[in-house]
Design an enzyme around this catalytic site. Sequence first.
Site, PDB file in Angstrom:
ATOM      1  N   HIS A  95      -9.788  -5.884  -2.667  1.00 42.56           N
ATOM      2  CA  HIS A  95      -8.659  -6.055  -2.177  1.00 42.56           C
ATOM      3  C   HIS A  95      -8.747  -6.360  -0.459  1.00 42.56           C
ATOM      4  O   HIS A  95      -9.393  -5.778   0.223  1.00 42.56           O
ATOM      5  CB  HIS A  95      -7.292  -4.406  -2.123  1.00 42.56           C
ATOM      6  CG  HIS A  95      -8.753  -2.836  -2.115  1.00 42.56           C
ATOM      7  ND1 HIS A  95      -9.709  -3.052  -2.611  1.00 42.56           N
ATOM      8  CD2 HIS A  95      -8.131  -2.137  -1.161  1.00 42.56           C
ATOM      9  CE1 HIS A  95      -9.579  -1.871  -2.230  1.00 42.56           C
ATOM     10  NE2 HIS A  95      -9.069  -1.760  -1.367  1.00 42.56           N
ATOM     11  N   GLN A 133     -14.319   1.881   0.948  1.00 36.72           N
ATOM     12  CA  GLN A 133     -13.743   1.997  -0.018  1.00 36.72           C
ATOM     13  C   GLN A 133     -13.259   2.656  -0.899  1.00 36.72           C
ATOM     14  O   GLN A 133     -14.188   3.200  -1.025  1.00 36.72           O
ATOM     15  CB  GLN A 133     -14.512   0.651  -0.691  1.00 36.72           C
ATOM     16  CG  GLN A 133     -13.628  -0.307  -1.898  1.00 36.72           C
ATOM     17  CD  GLN A 133     -14.637  -1.194  -2.599  1.00 36.72           C
ATOM     18  OE1 GLN A 133     -15.972  -1.469  -2.179  1.00 36.72           O
ATOM     19  NE2 GLN A 133     -14.208  -1.948  -3.573  1.00 36.72           N
ATOM     20  N   ASP A 148       0.844  -1.100   0.046  1.00 40.96           N
ATOM     21  CA  ASP A 148      -0.358  -0.168   0.056  1.00 40.96           C
ATOM     22  C   ASP A 148       0.926   1.147   0.193  1.00 40.96           C
ATOM     23  O   ASP A 148       1.705   1.357   0.493  1.00 40.96           O
ATOM     24  CB  ASP A 148      -1.269  -0.341   1.001  1.00 40.96           C
ATOM     25  CG  ASP A 148      -1.962   1.144   0.786  1.00 40.96           C
ATOM     26  OD1 ASP A 148      -1.801   1.944   0.133  1.00 40.96           O
ATOM     27  OD2 ASP A 148      -2.756   0.703   1.661  1.00 40.96           O
ATOM     28  N   ILE A 149       0.486   1.740  -1.201  1.00 38.41           N
ATOM     29  CA  ILE A 149       1.484   3.537  -0.807  1.00 38.41           C
ATOM     30  C   ILE A 149       0.899   4.494   0.475  1.00 38.41           C
ATOM     31  O   ILE A 149       2.097   5.081   0.651  1.00 38.41           O
ATOM     32  CB  ILE A 149       1.255   4.167  -2.355  1.00 38.41           C
ATOM     33  CG1 ILE A 149      -0.013   4.332  -2.734  1.00 38.41           C
ATOM     34  CG2 ILE A 149       1.503   3.175  -3.541  1.00 38.41           C
ATOM     35  CD1 ILE A 149      -0.186   5.427  -3.648  1.00 38.41           C
ATOM     36  N   HIS A 209      -6.530  -5.752   2.713  1.00 39.23           N
ATOM     37  CA  HIS A 209      -5.648  -5.170   3.409  1.00 39.23           C
ATOM     38  C   HIS A 209      -4.879  -6.278   4.301  1.00 39.23           C
ATOM     39  O   HIS A 209      -5.151  -6.923   5.550  1.00 39.23           O
ATOM     40  CB  HIS A 209      -5.164  -4.346   4.045  1.00 39.23           C
ATOM     41  CG  HIS A 209      -6.474  -2.883   3.832  1.00 39.23           C
ATOM     42  ND1 HIS A 209      -5.627  -1.706   3.320  1.00 39.23           N
ATOM     43  CD2 HIS A 209      -7.960  -2.998   3.403  1.00 39.23           C
ATOM     44  CE1 HIS A 209      -6.468  -0.671   2.632  1.00 39.23           C
ATOM     45  NE2 HIS A 209      -7.456  -1.547   2.433  1.00 39.23           N
ATOM     46  N   ASN A 230     -12.454  -3.172   3.061  1.00 45.66           N
ATOM     47  CA  ASN A 230     -13.542  -2.042   2.422  1.00 45.66           C
ATOM     48  C   ASN A 230     -14.322  -2.816   1.829  1.00 45.66           C
ATOM     49  O   ASN A 230     -13.705  -2.814   0.231  1.00 45.66           O
ATOM     50  CB  ASN A 230     -13.070  -1.535   2.720  1.00 45.66           C
ATOM     51  CG  ASN A 230     -11.683  -0.927   3.750  1.00 45.66           C
ATOM     52  OD1 ASN A 230     -11.821  -0.901   5.038  1.00 45.66           O
ATOM     53  ND2 ASN A 230     -10.796   0.037   3.699  1.00 45.66           N
TER      54      ASN A 230
END
Length: 135
Positions: free
Chosen positions: A99, A93, A30-31, A101, A86
């Site tokens: 996706h 979301q 995750d950025i 996490h 989410n």
Amino acid sequence: MNDCVFCKIVAAEIPSEKVYEDADTLAFLDIKPNSPGHTLVIPKKHSENLYDIDDHSLATVMRTVQRVAIALKKAVQAEGINIAMNNERAAGQIIFHPHLHIIPRFAEDGYRHWPKKDYKEGEAAAVAQKIRAAL
Ligand code: ZN
């Protein structure tokens, strides 16, 4: 094809810091991590979220989540791991491609669980009945 950011990551049209890839899934950092190593696992096949993901993608994503979570825990010496997904805007979301996490946790990282509430008299039975009826 479409404007999905995660489909573009799968197609390598947008760069990512990949940690794992197989025929069906991709895992990348995750950025904007909650903590270093926070990883996202996605199916390569597009859908929006938990509601419309196909069975094969769901199964392979969960297998990848387990594999990467174990490796991530070891890599950053995490004391725990949260898995989160989410679904829809109300739940946070932002990218409408499924996706999960994988968030490494530490006893003193300062995060807390969501606040809990008590049921009113009869409320638990009523909501359980609604869920059973919807299945
Ligand atoms: Zn997509």
